[in-house]
Write a protein that holds these residues in place. Structure first.
Motif, short mmCIF file in Angstrom:
data_model
loop_
_atom_site.label_atom_id
_atom_site.label_comp_id
_atom_site.label_asym_id
_atom_site.label_seq_id
_atom_site.Cartn_x
_atom_site.Cartn_y
_atom_site.Cartn_z
N ALA A 732 -27.13 -10.34 -7.89
CA ALA A 732 -27.38 -11.44 -8.82
C ALA A 732 -27.11 -11.03 -10.26
N ALA A 733 -27.38 -9.76 -10.59
CA ALA A 733 -27.16 -9.28 -11.95
C ALA A 733 -25.70 -8.94 -12.22
N GLY A 734 -24.89 -8.92 -11.17
CA GLY A 734 -23.48 -8.59 -11.36
C GLY A 734 -23.24 -7.14 -11.69
N ASP A 735 -24.19 -6.26 -11.33
CA ASP A 735 -24.07 -4.83 -11.61
C ASP A 735 -23.44 -4.16 -10.38
N THR A 736 -22.14 -3.95 -10.43
CA THR A 736 -21.42 -3.44 -9.27
C THR A 736 -21.85 -2.04 -8.89
N LEU A 737 -22.01 -1.17 -9.88
CA LEU A 737 -22.41 0.19 -9.58
C LEU A 737 -23.78 0.22 -8.91
N ALA A 738 -24.73 -0.50 -9.47
CA ALA A 738 -26.09 -0.52 -8.91
C ALA A 738 -26.09 -1.14 -7.52
N GLU A 739 -25.30 -2.20 -7.33
CA GLU A 739 -25.27 -2.83 -6.01
C GLU A 739 -24.67 -1.88 -4.97
N GLY A 740 -23.62 -1.15 -5.36
CA GLY A 740 -23.03 -0.20 -4.44
C GLY A 740 -24.03 0.85 -3.99
N ARG A 741 -24.83 1.33 -4.93
CA ARG A 741 -25.82 2.34 -4.58
C ARG A 741 -26.96 1.74 -3.75
N ALA A 742 -27.36 0.51 -4.09
CA ALA A 742 -28.42 -0.14 -3.31
C ALA A 742 -27.98 -0.33 -1.86
N ARG A 743 -26.74 -0.70 -1.68
CA ARG A 743 -26.25 -0.90 -0.30
C ARG A 743 -26.01 0.45 0.39
N THR A 744 -25.74 1.49 -0.36
CA THR A 744 -25.67 2.83 0.21
C THR A 744 -27.04 3.23 0.77
N VAL A 745 -28.08 2.96 0.00
CA VAL A 745 -29.44 3.26 0.44
C VAL A 745 -29.79 2.44 1.68
N LEU A 746 -29.45 1.15 1.66
CA LEU A 746 -29.77 0.30 2.81
C LEU A 746 -29.01 0.76 4.05
N THR A 747 -27.79 1.24 3.88
CA THR A 747 -27.04 1.79 5.01
C THR A 747 -27.81 2.93 5.66
N ASP A 748 -28.37 3.83 4.85
CA ASP A 748 -29.16 4.93 5.39
C ASP A 748 -30.34 4.42 6.20
N VAL A 749 -31.03 3.42 5.68
CA VAL A 749 -32.18 2.85 6.38
C VAL A 749 -31.75 2.34 7.76
N LEU A 750 -30.66 1.62 7.78
CA LEU A 750 -30.19 1.02 9.04
C LEU A 750 -29.71 2.08 10.02
N LEU A 751 -29.11 3.15 9.51
CA LEU A 751 -28.69 4.24 10.38
C LEU A 751 -29.89 4.93 11.02
N VAL A 752 -30.91 5.18 10.23
CA VAL A 752 -32.11 5.84 10.75
C VAL A 752 -32.74 5.02 11.86
N SER A 753 -32.74 3.70 11.70
CA SER A 753 -33.38 2.83 12.69
C SER A 753 -32.44 2.43 13.82
N GLY A 754 -31.18 2.91 13.78
CA GLY A 754 -30.26 2.68 14.87
C GLY A 754 -29.60 1.31 14.90
N ARG A 755 -29.64 0.58 13.80
CA ARG A 755 -29.00 -0.75 13.75
C ARG A 755 -27.56 -0.58 13.25
N ILE A 756 -26.71 -0.15 14.14
CA ILE A 756 -25.37 0.30 13.76
C ILE A 756 -24.48 -0.84 13.26
N PRO A 757 -24.42 -2.00 13.92
CA PRO A 757 -23.56 -3.08 13.38
C PRO A 757 -23.93 -3.47 11.95
N GLN A 758 -25.22 -3.59 11.69
CA GLN A 758 -25.64 -3.93 10.33
C GLN A 758 -25.30 -2.80 9.37
N ALA A 759 -25.48 -1.56 9.82
CA ALA A 759 -25.16 -0.42 8.97
C ALA A 759 -23.67 -0.40 8.61
N GLU A 760 -22.83 -0.73 9.58
CA GLU A 760 -21.39 -0.74 9.32
C GLU A 760 -21.03 -1.80 8.29
#
Length: 990
Positions: A732-760
């Motif tokens: 929403a803020a249009g901050d590309t760098l911050a959004e990229g890192r936030a989605r990097t973090v969320l990818t890790d969460v999804l990998l740990v929990s085994g939700r591979i399609p969402q992680a991809e």
């Protein structure tokens, strides 16, 4: 526990008795026959000489004739010089032992004059007897601890290497006694609710002793209480078939009865109590009620009404015991909590098993989450952290089970709505709940509803008089009526006004009445619903010194359930000592609460009022944002420091947003992790609070630095919720760098929990964003995640370019530890592609690189990766060594999910080496701990466990495991489902 022989006044080697001199003789028979003088190991001679010593030690100080000793050593065919040999052995032992210990008597020999407990067997007997006594007294925690200590005295095979028929007889007898002690301890484990932990041990024991029905019975009960009914019934089927094949008999009646009760889901099989802390010595009876006010006034009809409801729950009425719920509703400050606490204290005797209390913070922006509250309640009731499940449903179920059979009163204060309350209700006869809330909970089924209004004028005046004093009020009765009228007869407002007057002896009641008569400051708010509470708080706020008032305003800005002293110092930009003085002075004014030593919290209404004051009074207004910025800096700097301690050499912290305010520093990892897990809730609240501000990038980086909160399995739900919120906020803020890192973090969460399609999906978006702003740190990180996703999907060749890109990126950043991690992941890719030699080579390179930085979490990951490659290469012993080292490190760093995953890999090694019993034991430990990879990995563990059980000829239980694995695979759409179906087909045909 009376199966062991008695050996009085002797004690186990290595455990000196209280007051014993350091050079006393000590002996061991629960393993090799050994002797010590102090810490010096004595030579006990040849096997026959040790057999003679063992025979004398086990005769409890009585004399053994020469004939008895010859029979003990050689049986029916002694050598021709047996008597001479016995005399020679005795002579040699006499030279080794203290004078007077080995005595000749009546043509035989005896061991005399040993210190109390000088024999390990005697120590075990004493501990077992003490455990039985503790159990009879109802002290299960202490009894279990004593039995554990007794069992720890065994050191391998009893009388190891000792020849002769007597030694063999004693060996069988003592082994049987050890099994009896084990069964008793496991029985107490289940009595204490430790069923999940017991499954692993019982699985191994039943494999080692397949015909021992008591162990099978305990395993069935442990599995059933762990929610694994199908496996419990399968154990019975396996047992019945084994007994018929081996002995031609049916299971004993007790085992048959247990099967019947499991089939009927008998409620009586539910665990009788909560798992208690290992060190506890008494039943935990929480007493969490806040102190009642000594000047409680009025509310007589409400007190009677609520007391009658509680008496029904306690069984004091003719109607018998029921589960009672009373919900008090009313505006803030009307006295709901005061009334509920007063009634609860009056009813304490009717609830002898304890009283629980929680402020649900329902009026605030962040109401307490039911799963968090349940975790706190379970700990207060004695449940170990390791036994508390993750999900709300599982915690609620365990909570109700723990309360079953107890008489506990639960006070749920300041609830938001019925949905927040329902999981927290006991649900069992004999317990009761008192709920306070601003809303009337008409949708809380079965609740006794009470609408609490303001006090009557008479009650309000009586309360005011009790606080101020009869003498002062009597002379100014009309003025006193004016005061309580201006307070809107609201109890909280009356208390604050009266306390202020009581503390100022020079004031008259009229002076206070005149102050409250100022409509610009008082009357409008006091007559306007919830605004009345704000006006009442203003009375206290107006008396604060400037520094106190500033602290009150700024601390109220921070979200989170509480705040530590160090974090508060950051908000106020003051030294910790000055901050503590200010906060303690605010506690004295009741505008702040001390949640625990060094931790503080606002009542939710006071926090709202403090924020209103900040908006109105803070000058310059920019100081509000500056205070929250300092708090974020404090959390980010400290979390980065924790990350650096846990991952020495990792330069991720160099790529995080810079901070101006410093954080805490730690010298060792345990204290650093303690801080991270203690501060999890306020830290994540700080991240969420920054979602719509200029602090957005730092907030995302704080989330990244605190990634252990999800990777360890702690606070996973809150962490994921926060990560998703930051993804939306940065977009929403249009901050590309911050959004990229936030989605990097969320990818890790999804990998740990085994939700591979969402992680991809998240990782590909994260990569596009990171590449568009040339965020090299995130690009390397996401490349590694994409490679892991390919591995999970079986696309091993596709994963290699991602890992190679990650390695190149980390090399460009001179970031050696994550480069080593990517090398280990590349090892997995080569392994999946069938290149075992390359896999071993890359894993070893990763291990060597990580070893440069000490025994870190990532070194454990390297050992783990190398163990997988070596196991595939058929080098099972080497693989097991690396997995064991990884497990030790993961345990030390509290990485519970990695502990579970490593246990799974250890089980793989044992299965490959054709050791199904050990494989089953470690697979059970993996299930108990949880694993990286979520439900899909749980399916893998169950599949492996089924293979191990099949190898132990426990085919019905194996089938139950494969059936459960198949359901998990089908839910996840995993390709492993075909393997589970293939395993079930022959099992079904059989």
């Amino acid at each position: 526990m009376d199966g062991g022989p008695r050996v009085p006044e002797q004690r186990r080697p290595g455990f000196p008795a209280e007051g014993e001199e350091s050079g006393a003789l000590r002996f061991g028979v629960l393993g090799p026959v050994r002797a010590w003088r102090g810490e010096e190991t004595l030579t006990t001679g040849s096997p026959q000489q040790r057999a003679l010593l063992a025979a004398l030690l086990l005769r409890e100080g009585r004399t053994a004739t020469a004939a008895e000793l010859i029979d003990a050593l050689w049986g029916e065919e002694p050598p021709s010089q047996a008597l001479a040999a016995v005399r020679t052995y005795a002579s040699r032992l006499r030279k080794v032992l203290d004078p007077g210990v080995l005595v000749s008597e009546s043509g035989g020999y005896a061991v005399r004059g040993l210190a109390e407990g000088a024999l390990d067997l005697a120590r075990a007997q004493d501990l077992a007897a003490a455990a039985e006594k503790a159990r009879s007294a109802g002290d299960l925690c202490h009894a279990r601890d004593l039995l554990r200590r007794a069992l720890d005295l065994w050191d391998g095979e009893v009388l190891a290497g000792v020849p002769g028929p007597y030694a063999q007889t004693q060996r069988v007898r003592l082994d049987e006694w050890r099994l009896q002690l084990l069964e008793t301890r496991l029985d107490m484990d289940l009595e204490q609710g430790c069923h999940a932990e017991a499954v692993s041990e019982l699985t191994a024991l039943t494999a080692a002793h397949p015909l021992r029905e008591r162990l099978r019975e305990l395993l069935m009960l442990a599995l059933y209480r762990s929610g694994r009914q199908a496996e419990a019934l399968a154990v019975y089927a396996d047992t019945r078939r084994l007994l018929a094949d081996e002995l031609g008999v049916d299971p004993r009646p007790g085992l048959q009865e247990l099967q019947r009760r499991i089939l009927q889901a008998d409620p009586g099989l539910a665990e009788p109590s909560a798992p208690a802390e290992e060190t506890a010595t008494t039943t935990v009876r929480p007493a969490q009620l806040p102190a009642t006010v000594p000047d409680f006034t009025g509310r007589a009809s409400f007190v009677r009404e609520l007391s009658d409801v509680l008496s029904a729950a306690s069984g004091e009425t003719t109607a018998g015991r029921v589960m009672a719920v009373s919900a008090l509703a009313g505006i803030g400050g009307v006295g709901k909590t005061t009334l509920a606490v007063h009634v609860a204290h009056r009813a304490r005797a009717a609830f002898p098993d304890g009283q629980l209390y929680v402020d649900l913070q329902g009026a605030g922006a962040r109401p307490a989450e039911p799963e968090t509250v349940l975790g706190s309640f379970l700990r207060a009731l004695g449940t170990a952290d390791s036994a508390i499940p993750d999900s709300l449903a599982e915690r609620a179920a365990l909570y109700r089970s723990v309360l079953d059979g107890r008489r506990v009163l639960v006070l749920l204060d300041n609830a938001r709505d019925a949905a927040q309350v329902r999981p927290l209700l006991p649900g069992t006869d004999g317990c009761a709940a008192l709920v306070t809330a601003r809303v009337r909970m008409v949708d809380l089924a079965g609740a006794h509803l009470v609408d609490l209004d303001v006090m009557s004028p008479e009650e309000a005046l009586a309360l005011f008089t009790k606080i101020v004093g009869e003498e002062r009020v009597a002379s100014e009765r009309e003025a006193a009526l004016d005061v309580v009228g201006a307070c809107g007869f609201l109890p909280l407002a009356i208390r604050i006004a009266a306390s202020r007057l009581a503390a100022r002896r020079t004031w008259t009641v009229s002076v206070l009445a005149a102050k409250l008569a100022d409509e610009r400051r008082r009357l409008d708010e006091l007559q306007a619903g919830d605004q009345a509470v704000e006006a009442t708080f203003e009375l206290g706020y107006g008396q604060l010194e400037p520094a106190q008032a500033r602290a009150f305003r700024l601390l109220g800005l921070a979200d989170g359930p509480d705040i530590s002293l160090a974090a508060a110092a950051a908000v106020l930009d003051l030294p910790a000592e000055d901050t503590e003085d200010l906060l303690e002075s605010l506690v004295d004014t009741s505008l702040l609460e001390s949640a625990a030593p060094g931790r503080y919290r606002f009542h939710d209404l006071v926090r709202l009022y403090a924020r209103a004051c900040a908006e109105r009074d803070e000058d310059p207004p920019s100081e509000r944002g500056a205070a929250l910025s300092r708090l974020l800096d404090f959390y980010l700097a400290t979390a980065a420091g924790v990350y650096a301690i846990e991952r020495p050499g990792d330069r991720l912290v160099d790529g995080l947003e810079p901070t101006e305010y410093p954080g805490l520093t730690f010298t060792e990892g345990s204290a650093a992790l303690d801080w991270l897990y203690t501060e999890a809730a306020p830290l994540l609240a700080c991240v969420r609070q920054a979602a719509e501000s200029s602090r957005l990038r730092r907030a995302v980086d704080l989330l990244w630095a605190a990634k252990d909160l999800t990777e360890s399995g702690a606070n996973s739900h809150q962490y994921e919720t926060t990560a998703r919120g930051m993804c939306e906020a940065t977009r929403a803020a249009g901050d590309t760098l911050a959004e990229g890192r936030a989605r990097t973090v969320l990818t890790d969460v999804l990998l740990v929990s085994g939700r591979i399609p969402q992680a991809e999906e998240e990782s590909r978006l994260a990569m596009r964003l990171a590449e568009s702003v040339d965020d090299a740190v995130a690009v390397s990180w996401v490349a590694n995640s994409l490679g892991l996703i390919c591995l999970h999907q079986g696309r091993h060749t596709d994963s290699k370019p991602f890992f190679e890109r990650a390695i190149e990126g980390y090399q460009a950043l001179a970031n050696r530890p994550p480069e080593a991690t990517a090398l280990c992941n590349l090892s997995r890719a080569h392994l999946g592609a069938g290149d075992v030699t390359q896999a071993v080579d890359f894993a070893r390179r990763g291990l060597e690189a990580h070893a440069e930085f000490g025994r870190t979490v990532r070194l454990a990951n390297s050992h783990y990766a190398l163990g997988i490659a070596l196991n595939r290469a058929g080098r099972h012993t080497e693989a097991l060594g690396h997995f064991s080292e990884a497990l030790t490190i993961f345990t030390a760093h509290r990485q519970r999910l990695w502990e579970g995953t490593t246990n799974y890999r250890i089980a793989e090694v044992h299965l490959a080496a054709q050791r199904p019993a050990q494989a089953a034991q470690h697979a059970e430990q993996a299930l108990a701990l949880g694993c990286i990879g979520g439900d899909r990995m749980q399916g893998n563990v169950l599949t492996l466990l089924g293979r191990a059980l099949s190898g132990l000829e426990q085919t019905d239980r194996a089938k139950a495991c494969w059936s459960k694995a198949l359901r998990l695979y089908e839910q996840e759409g995993a390709e492993e489902a075909s393997e589970a179906r293939a395993l079930l087909r022959p099992a079904s045909a059989a």
